[in-house]
Design a protein around this motif. Structure first.
Motif, PDB file in Angstrom:
ATOM      1  N   HIS A 257      -2.868   1.698  -4.038  1.00 56.04           N
ATOM      2  CA  HIS A 257      -3.266   2.507  -3.285  1.00 56.04           C
ATOM      3  C   HIS A 257      -3.569   4.024  -3.727  1.00 56.04           C
ATOM      4  CE1 HIS A 257      -2.855   0.167   0.443  1.00 56.04           C
ATOM      5  NE2 HIS A 257      -1.695  -0.301   0.001  1.00 56.04           N
TER       6      HIS A 257
ATOM      7  N   ASP B 257      -5.282   6.921  -1.084  1.00 57.52           N
ATOM      8  CA  ASP B 257      -6.217   6.664  -0.089  1.00 57.52           C
ATOM      9  C   ASP B 257      -5.460   6.999   1.504  1.00 57.52           C
ATOM     10  OD1 ASP B 257      -4.111   4.658   0.370  1.00 57.52           O
ATOM     11  OD2 ASP B 257      -5.269   2.928   0.003  1.00 57.52           O
TER      12      ASP B 257
ATOM     13  N   TYR C  69      -0.339   8.246  -0.299  1.00 53.12           N
ATOM     14  CA  TYR C  69      -0.814   7.491  -1.249  1.00 53.12           C
ATOM     15  C   TYR C  69      -2.456   8.245  -1.272  1.00 53.12           C
ATOM     16  CZ  TYR C  69       2.335   3.878  -2.527  1.00 53.12           C
ATOM     17  OH  TYR C  69       3.628   3.286  -2.786  1.00 53.12           O
TER      18      TYR C  69
ATOM     19  N   THR D 249      -2.792   6.068   2.883  1.00 56.41           N
ATOM     20  CA  THR D 249      -1.389   5.178   3.234  1.00 56.41           C
ATOM     21  C   THR D 249      -0.288   5.943   2.988  1.00 56.41           C
ATOM     22  OG1 THR D 249      -2.889   3.380   2.365  1.00 56.41           O
ATOM     23  CG2 THR D 249      -0.592   3.134   2.632  1.00 56.41           C
TER      24      THR D 249
ATOM     25  N   PRO E 174       1.773  -1.870  -4.069  1.00 56.04           N
ATOM     26  CA  PRO E 174       1.458  -0.517  -3.435  1.00 56.04           C
ATOM     27  C   PRO E 174       0.780   0.585  -4.483  1.00 56.04           C
ATOM     28  CG  PRO E 174       3.762  -0.646  -3.412  1.00 56.04           C
ATOM     29  CD  PRO E 174       3.002  -2.208  -3.915  1.00 56.04           C
TER      30      PRO E 174
ATOM     31  N   LYS F  74      -3.915  -4.774  -2.602  1.00 58.19           N
ATOM     32  CA  LYS F  74      -3.315  -3.571  -2.350  1.00 58.19           C
ATOM     33  C   LYS F  74      -2.139  -4.020  -1.585  1.00 58.19           C
ATOM     34  CE  LYS F  74      -7.110  -0.362  -1.668  1.00 58.19           C
ATOM     35  NZ  LYS F  74      -7.711   0.610  -0.793  1.00 58.19           N
TER      36      LYS F  74
END
Length: 188
Positions: free
Chosen positions: A137, A157, A155, A159, A134, A130
């Protein structure tokens, strides 16, 4: 028995079995979360222009039901519609949002697109993976919680996603020196 007849017979038998088994549908696929799985299907009927020949409905020409069987994907169900890729070819693309095993099954009024089954094994990305990329993510989404909900991106997840943009209309002018352009880029 003549060896050439045996050799030819074995070749014919192997060809028959290789044609009988659709490797793209029978083999289990392995990928990571948010990687794209592409399923290519061949219709029996040739449609010259599906944009005008297929009636507009909510079912589409081909629909694939993806069902999470185990892992984080367990219980998730996603329906994805295919798109025409010319001739008799139809394609369905799916980016699994969760790790685990996903089973899929197609449905269509065309026999060539109907009742195709398979499974996909999906693993999570490691933290170092990750960091290198990027996009691992997940998809970019609008942050839909918190006091400023709807004003930021993240993102899949969770992030944070930093969206930076700039417009340099003047850099294309002939009288701007490259050193000035380089300073502008460095400052940004």
């Amino acid at each position: 028995m003549n060896r050439s007849y045996l050799h030819r017979g074995l070749k014919t038998l192997l060809l028959f079995f290789s044609l009988a088994v659709d490797h793209s549908l029978s083999a289990q696929q392995k990928l990571k979360t948010w990687e794209v799985f592409e399923l290519k299907l061949k219709a029996v009927n040739r449609i010259v222009n599906p944009y005008s020949e297929i009636p507009v409905t909510k079912t589409g020409m081909v629909k694939v039901n993806f069902k999470g069987i185990n892992g984080a994907a367990k219980g998730r169900i996603l329906d994805i519609f295919g798109f025409w890729n010319g001739g008799k070819e139809w394609i369905v693309r799916f980016a699994p949002p969760e790790s685990g095993t996903w089973q899929y099954k197609t449905s269509s009024s065309d026999a060539g697109l109907n009742n195709k089954k398979g499974s996909i094994e999906v693993d999570d990305w490691q933290a170092e993976d990750k960091m290198k990329n990027p996009t691992r993510h997940g998809f970019v989404q609008v942050m839909n919680y918190g006091p400023q909900s709807g004003h930021f991106f993240r993102y899949s997840d969770s992030t944070p996603f930093l969206w930076v943009g700039d417009t340099w209309w003047n850099w294309t002018k002939r009288n701007i020196k490259f050193s000035s352009f380089k300073t502008l880029v460095d400052d940004r």
